[in-house]
Write a protein that holds these residues in place. Structure first.
Motif, mmCIF file in Angstrom:
data_model
loop_
_atom_site.group_PDB
_atom_site.id
_atom_site.type_symbol
_atom_site.label_atom_id
_atom_site.label_comp_id
_atom_site.label_asym_id
_atom_site.label_seq_id
_atom_site.Cartn_x
_atom_site.Cartn_y
_atom_site.Cartn_z
ATOM 1 N N THR A 22 0.779 -1.225 -0.179
ATOM 2 C CA THR A 22 0.008 -0.013 0.039
ATOM 3 C C THR A 22 0.796 1.313 -0.058
ATOM 4 O O THR A 22 2.135 1.336 0.787
ATOM 5 C CB THR A 22 -0.797 -0.132 1.232
ATOM 6 N N ALA A 23 0.605 2.137 -0.784
ATOM 7 C CA ALA A 23 1.316 3.449 -0.904
ATOM 8 C C ALA A 23 1.040 4.262 0.232
ATOM 9 O O ALA A 23 0.180 4.132 0.917
ATOM 10 C CB ALA A 23 0.771 4.342 -2.135
ATOM 11 N N PRO A 24 2.126 4.924 0.895
ATOM 12 C CA PRO A 24 1.975 5.735 2.146
ATOM 13 C C PRO A 24 1.120 6.698 1.921
ATOM 14 O O PRO A 24 0.823 7.250 0.716
ATOM 15 C CB PRO A 24 3.377 6.215 2.410
ATOM 16 N N PRO A 25 0.254 7.244 2.943
ATOM 17 C CA PRO A 25 -0.622 8.303 2.805
ATOM 18 C C PRO A 25 -0.122 9.661 2.027
ATOM 19 O O PRO A 25 0.942 10.067 2.339
ATOM 20 C CB PRO A 25 -1.006 8.756 4.212
ATOM 21 N N GLN A 26 -0.810 10.199 1.197
ATOM 22 C CA GLN A 26 -0.137 11.163 0.573
ATOM 23 C C GLN A 26 -1.519 12.192 -0.065
ATOM 24 O O GLN A 26 -2.625 11.692 0.286
ATOM 25 C CB GLN A 26 0.533 10.748 -0.729
ATOM 26 N N ILE A 27 -0.871 13.386 -0.289
ATOM 27 C CA ILE A 27 -1.942 14.173 -1.010
ATOM 28 C C ILE A 27 -1.517 14.414 -2.274
ATOM 29 O O ILE A 27 -0.373 14.502 -2.737
ATOM 30 C CB ILE A 27 -1.826 15.868 -0.215
ATOM 31 N N VAL A 28 -2.804 14.265 -3.306
ATOM 32 C CA VAL A 28 -2.331 14.432 -4.838
ATOM 33 C C VAL A 28 -3.213 15.663 -5.137
ATOM 34 O O VAL A 28 -4.421 15.763 -4.739
ATOM 35 C CB VAL A 28 -3.084 13.155 -5.629
ATOM 36 N N VAL A 29 -2.694 16.730 -5.860
ATOM 37 C CA VAL A 29 -3.382 18.036 -6.374
ATOM 38 C C VAL A 29 -3.449 18.055 -7.818
ATOM 39 O O VAL A 29 -2.456 17.706 -8.587
ATOM 40 C CB VAL A 29 -2.518 18.879 -5.703
ATOM 41 N N TYR A 30 -4.637 17.893 -8.228
ATOM 42 C CA TYR A 30 -4.808 18.164 -9.651
ATOM 43 C C TYR A 30 -4.992 19.634 -10.210
ATOM 44 O O TYR A 30 -5.647 20.419 -9.393
ATOM 45 C CB TYR A 30 -6.090 17.358 -10.090
ATOM 46 N N ALA A 31 -4.670 20.056 -11.323
ATOM 47 C CA ALA A 31 -4.973 21.365 -11.836
ATOM 48 C C ALA A 31 -5.582 21.262 -13.192
ATOM 49 O O ALA A 31 -5.320 20.378 -13.982
ATOM 50 C CB ALA A 31 -3.602 21.966 -11.700
ATOM 51 N N SER A 32 -6.343 21.986 -13.542
ATOM 52 C CA SER A 32 -6.769 22.052 -14.723
ATOM 53 C C SER A 32 -5.951 22.818 -15.653
ATOM 54 O O SER A 32 -5.673 23.999 -15.519
ATOM 55 C CB SER A 32 -8.186 22.664 -14.799
ATOM 56 N N LEU A 33 -5.499 21.960 -16.877
ATOM 57 C CA LEU A 33 -4.561 22.531 -17.710
ATOM 58 C C LEU A 33 -5.022 22.564 -19.168
ATOM 59 O O LEU A 33 -5.903 21.615 -19.391
ATOM 60 C CB LEU A 33 -3.144 21.909 -17.523
ATOM 61 N N PRO A 34 -4.777 23.521 -19.993
ATOM 62 C CA PRO A 34 -5.001 23.465 -21.509
ATOM 63 C C PRO A 34 -4.546 22.261 -22.295
ATOM 64 O O PRO A 34 -3.311 21.998 -21.850
ATOM 65 C CB PRO A 34 -4.736 24.762 -21.793
ATOM 66 N N LEU A 35 -5.581 21.677 -23.143
ATOM 67 C CA LEU A 35 -5.003 20.535 -24.019
ATOM 68 C C LEU A 35 -4.363 21.154 -25.130
ATOM 69 O O LEU A 35 -3.276 20.476 -25.682
ATOM 70 C CB LEU A 35 -6.294 20.118 -24.399
ATOM 71 N N THR A 36 -4.446 22.399 -25.697
ATOM 72 C CA THR A 36 -3.902 23.072 -26.732
ATOM 73 C C THR A 36 -3.525 24.674 -26.351
ATOM 74 O O THR A 36 -4.263 25.140 -25.602
ATOM 75 C CB THR A 36 -4.815 23.209 -28.121
ATOM 76 N N VAL A 37 -2.420 25.053 -26.781
ATOM 77 C CA VAL A 37 -1.880 26.060 -26.616
ATOM 78 C C VAL A 37 -1.078 26.349 -27.850
ATOM 79 O O VAL A 37 -0.433 25.833 -28.550
ATOM 80 C CB VAL A 37 -0.574 25.981 -25.394
ATOM 81 N N SER A 38 -1.152 27.794 -28.088
ATOM 82 C CA SER A 38 -0.643 28.562 -29.128
ATOM 83 C C SER A 38 -0.409 29.798 -28.815
ATOM 84 O O SER A 38 -0.766 30.611 -28.576
ATOM 85 C CB SER A 38 -1.895 28.738 -30.432
ATOM 86 N N LEU A 39 0.986 29.920 -29.313
ATOM 87 C CA LEU A 39 1.678 31.294 -28.959
ATOM 88 C C LEU A 39 1.235 32.433 -29.811
ATOM 89 O O LEU A 39 1.463 33.640 -29.398
ATOM 90 C CB LEU A 39 3.109 31.227 -29.044
ATOM 91 N N ASP A 40 0.635 32.075 -30.829
ATOM 92 C CA ASP A 40 0.023 33.143 -31.864
ATOM 93 C C ASP A 40 -1.381 33.669 -31.485
ATOM 94 O O ASP A 40 -1.480 34.697 -31.974
ATOM 95 C CB ASP A 40 -0.043 32.584 -33.404
ATOM 96 N N THR A 41 -2.044 32.946 -30.691
ATOM 97 C CA THR A 41 -3.436 33.448 -30.324
ATOM 98 C C THR A 41 -3.719 33.432 -28.807
ATOM 99 O O THR A 41 -2.781 32.993 -27.822
ATOM 100 C CB THR A 41 -4.322 32.498 -30.849
ATOM 101 N N ASP A 42 -4.676 34.168 -28.082
ATOM 102 C CA ASP A 42 -5.065 33.910 -26.764
ATOM 103 C C ASP A 42 -5.385 32.510 -26.519
ATOM 104 O O ASP A 42 -5.579 31.644 -27.444
ATOM 105 C CB ASP A 42 -6.091 34.773 -26.479
ATOM 106 N N LEU A 43 -5.087 32.351 -25.399
ATOM 107 C CA LEU A 43 -5.173 30.954 -24.599
ATOM 108 C C LEU A 43 -6.887 30.656 -24.655
ATOM 109 O O LEU A 43 -7.706 31.454 -24.332
ATOM 110 C CB LEU A 43 -4.881 30.850 -23.289
ATOM 111 N N ASP A 44 -7.392 29.450 -25.352
ATOM 112 C CA ASP A 44 -8.641 29.150 -25.485
ATOM 113 C C ASP A 44 -9.349 28.595 -24.029
ATOM 114 O O ASP A 44 -8.626 27.843 -23.334
ATOM 115 C CB ASP A 44 -8.701 27.967 -26.375
#
Length: 119
Positions: free
Chosen positions: A3-25
């Motif tokens: 069994t893995a030792p007790p831990q905290i896992v934190v998820y963040a919502s990140l973009p699937l696509t990123v383009s340097l030429d346009t604003d972030l969707d």
């Protein structure tokens, strides 16, 4: 089976696509939950003084540094049930979600791990 030792896992919502030429969707379909931070409870509870007294505040700070945006912690990916920064020490494994406003998302500059032309 171990069994893995007790831990905290934190998820963040990140973009699937990123383009340097346009604003972030900012549309919801462009964002997905990614595990970004895993903290062993033993280490977290051994933090010095004021850090171990307010672990959720420390976790919120740490994940904010990782994703480069200010947000709030929740136990749910779908609802904004904001965690209390002053909650007591942690005793069991927990999954948390770091919610970021659209305004903060617009400030993010996610790095594409496949981009080999970074300088």
């Amino acid at each position: 089976m171990t069994t893995a030792p007790p831990q905290i896992v934190v998820y963040a919502s990140l973009p699937l696509t990123v383009s340097l030429d346009t604003d972030l969707d900012l549309s919801p379909i462009n964002w997905h939950w990614v595990p970004c931070l895993t903290l062993p409870l033993k280490k977290l509870n051994e933090l010095p003084g004021h850090l171990s007294e307010r672990p959720y505040k420390w976790i919120r700070y740490a994940i904010g540094v990782v994703v480069g945006a200010e947000g709030v912690l929740s136990t749910s990916r779908d609802s904004l049930d904001v965690m209390d920064d002053n909650a007591a020490s942690l005793v069991e494994s927990t999954v948390l979600y770091y919610h970021i406003s659209d305004e903060e998302r617009g400030r993010m500059l996610p790095v594409d791990p496949h981009d080999e032309q970074r300088t």
